[in-house]
Every structure is written in structure tokens, then in C-alpha cells.
Design a protein around this motif. Structure first.
Motif, PDB file in Angstrom:
ATOM      1  N   PHE A 247     -12.058 -69.050 -43.784  1.00  0.00           N
ATOM      2  CA  PHE A 247     -13.392 -68.303 -43.494  1.00  0.00           C
ATOM      3  C   PHE A 247     -14.428 -68.412 -42.327  1.00  0.00           C
ATOM      4  O   PHE A 247     -14.160 -69.644 -41.831  1.00  0.00           O
ATOM      5  N   VAL A 252     -19.706 -67.341 -46.014  1.00  0.00           N
ATOM      6  CA  VAL A 252     -19.365 -67.912 -47.307  1.00  0.00           C
ATOM      7  C   VAL A 252     -20.601 -68.846 -47.732  1.00  0.00           C
ATOM      8  O   VAL A 252     -21.370 -69.381 -47.065  1.00  0.00           O
ATOM      9  N   ASP A 256     -18.325 -70.602 -52.836  1.00  0.00           N
ATOM     10  CA  ASP A 256     -17.049 -69.993 -52.093  1.00  0.00           C
ATOM     11  C   ASP A 256     -16.141 -70.955 -52.044  1.00  0.00           C
ATOM     12  O   ASP A 256     -14.799 -71.132 -52.127  1.00  0.00           O
ATOM     13  N   LYS A 267     -13.010 -64.720 -53.713  1.00  0.00           N
ATOM     14  CA  LYS A 267     -13.538 -64.311 -52.264  1.00  0.00           C
ATOM     15  C   LYS A 267     -12.303 -64.075 -51.567  1.00  0.00           C
ATOM     16  O   LYS A 267     -11.387 -64.796 -51.103  1.00  0.00           O
ATOM     17  N   SER A 269     -10.472 -64.247 -48.216  1.00  0.00           N
ATOM     18  CA  SER A 269     -10.258 -65.086 -46.919  1.00  0.00           C
ATOM     19  C   SER A 269      -9.586 -64.644 -45.634  1.00  0.00           C
ATOM     20  O   SER A 269      -9.201 -63.263 -46.033  1.00  0.00           O
TER      21      SER A 269
END
Length: 272
Positions: A247, A252, A256, A267, A269
Motif C-alpha cells: 500500500f 491506509v 487496514d 482493502k 492493495s
């Protein structure tokens, strides 16, 4: 900050779409007997960035950094420096390729001065016959040490002070500075602020920032999620011996990252 694209041949590119990684692991496998610590791990470091490597206990972080720094040879996969495949048989090979590592135990010599620690193994000899006899140019090392520490913002009483007389934060800063001074590609820092107080931690992190701003690439291995988000440009998550996610740090949250470490992340990436 968008996703980091990959070229058709699989070469990872910088998030801005330009340049190759200065250090890269591709599909690295490392076994210890029947235990497979790394199961095709990937990792990338770009020029002038701080990239954090995180993962739960047993994720393979220590094995990966020891492979990147020449302590372990990969059983499969490859390590690349500036886009070229390399094989590190020893940590000396990694240092010669410009990769310096600072482990949690620091490996500083308490009885030696700050300057002597900075030049340990790279001592400057005096010119002429005295140098051929092995006499050191201590004045040159003191000048070089003072200049380097000043540029990195490391504050110590004097470069002739024995390491044993320094605080924990000062000792850590000297160890980090030594790696930065001699690295030409990447500095790997394994939990550099563990057991340090708030003020000492900030001083060490300031050294890291100065190194990044001067063009050095820094790998930060840490369990401290708020600290990771404070200082890192990117975060790569290792889980069960593989890269689980990566990320941009400004996109983030701590939740996360924890979710990615535990395998419950929803989430998206950049690349998993």
C-alpha cells in the motif's frame, strides 16, 4: 498516490511509473529442513523512499531481510540490485553491493569511540610508511565522523566518546548512521526504535528521514503501526512467507494493515 504498475515482463515499477527497484526479491523461497519460511516472497525497494516491511510473528520478515542482506541464500527465486540478478553468499557480498543492515542487537563495539565504530572494518590508514605499518589516521576518521553525523543530525557529546557512554537513542542513531554512511543502495533497519523512549525514537526517525531526503532507500522492519504510517512512503505486508499486500502509506489506516497481516483485509492493495 496510485497503484504501482508492473511491466509486461513482470518488472515492478515505481508508483510514479518510472524506474526500476534498487533492491528486489522475486519469488524467494527459503527452507530450514521441513520448515518453509519463505514461500515465493516478493519485495521491492525504490530509490529515495522509506518502505516498511510488516507482518505478524512467523510471517517470514526476519528470514527475508537476512536473505536480502546475505545471511541466507535463497533456495529458489532471485535477488536483484538495480535490475541485475545477484547472489549474496555472505553479508560482505551484500555490503559490497551497497546493502547495509542494522539488526536489533546493533553490533556496536562498546569500548570503541563513536568514530572508531563508524569506521570499523573500513579504517583509514596514514599515508606513507606509517600507513604501510598499519597506523591509523585517527584525525581523518574523527573529521569524517563529525561531518557525517552533522549531516544526518545525530547529536552526541563528541566523536571520541566511547559508545558505552551514550544513551540508547544515541547508540541506535550511531548504528543507523554507520549503515547510511556506507550504503550506496539500501539500508535495512530491523526494529530500529525498539525499547527506545519517545524523544530517542524521534531522533532515530529523524535520521531515517534525512537519509531518505538525501536519496537513500530505507527498509524499515517494524511492529509499530502508527510509526510505520508516520515515516513510511509505502508499506509491504508479509504473511505466511509471501507478500500479501502493498500500500501507499498515505492511503491506509492501522486497521487496514492489521487486517492485511491477519488475512482479513477487504482493502484493495497495489499488488498482492
Amino acid at each position: 498516490m496510485g497503484a504501482a504498475p508492473d511491466t509486461k515482463d513482470g518488472t515492478a515499477q515505481h508508483p510514479d511509473g518510472t524506474g526500476e527497484p534498487v533492491l528486489e526479491a522475486r519469488g524467494v523461497v527459503k527452507r530450514f529442513g521441513h520448515v518453509e519460511a519463505l514461500r515465493g516472497a516478493d519485495f521491492t525497494v525504490y530509490k529515495a523512499e522509506v518502505v516498511a516491511l510488516i507482518g505478524d510473528n512467523g510471517a517470514g520478515k526476519s528470514t527475508l531481510i537476512k536473505t536480502l542482506s546475505g545471511v541466507h541464500a535463497p533456495d529458489e527465486g532471485e535477488i536483484r540490485v538495480d535490475g541485475r540478478p545477484v547472489r549474496f553468499s555472505t553479508p560482505v557480498d551484500a555490503r559490497q553491493a551497497g546493502v547495509e543492515t542494522v539488526y536489533q542487537d546493533l553490533a556496536v563495539a562498546d569500548d570503541l569511540s563513536v568514530a572508531a565504530n563508524l569506521y570499523l572494518g573500513r579504517e583509514i590508514l596514514r599515508s606513507g610508511p606509517l600507513g604501510r605499518l598499519g597506523l591509523l589516521d585517527r584525525r581523518a576518521m574523527h573529521r569524517g565522523a563529525a561531518q557525517a553525523l552533522d549531516q544526518l543530525g545525530v547529536r552526541i557529546p563528541r566523536v571520541t566518546t566511547p559508545i558505552a557512554m551514550l544513551s540508547g537513542g544515541q547508540r541506535q542513531s550511531v548504528a543507523v548512521a554507520r549503515a547510511i554512511i556506507w550504503a550506496t543502495n539500501v539500508v535495512i533497519l530491523d526494529e530500529p526504535t525498539a525499547a527506545l523512549g519517545v524523544v530517542q525514537t524521534e531522533r532515530v526517525l529523524d535520521v531515517v528521514r534525512r537519509a531518505r531526503d538525501a536519496g537513500m532507500s530505507v527498509v524499515l522492519v517494524s511492529h509499530n503501526m502508527p510509526q510505520v504510517l508516520e515515516i513510511a512512503d509505502r508499506v509491504e505486508v508479509l504473511r505466511l512467507g509471501r507478500r500479501a499486500a502493498r500500500f501507499p502509506a498515505d492511503a491506509v489506516t492501522t486497521d487496514d494493515l492489521v487486517a492485511a497481516m491477519t488475512g482479513s483485509s477487504n482493502k484493495r492493495s497495489e499488488q498482492n
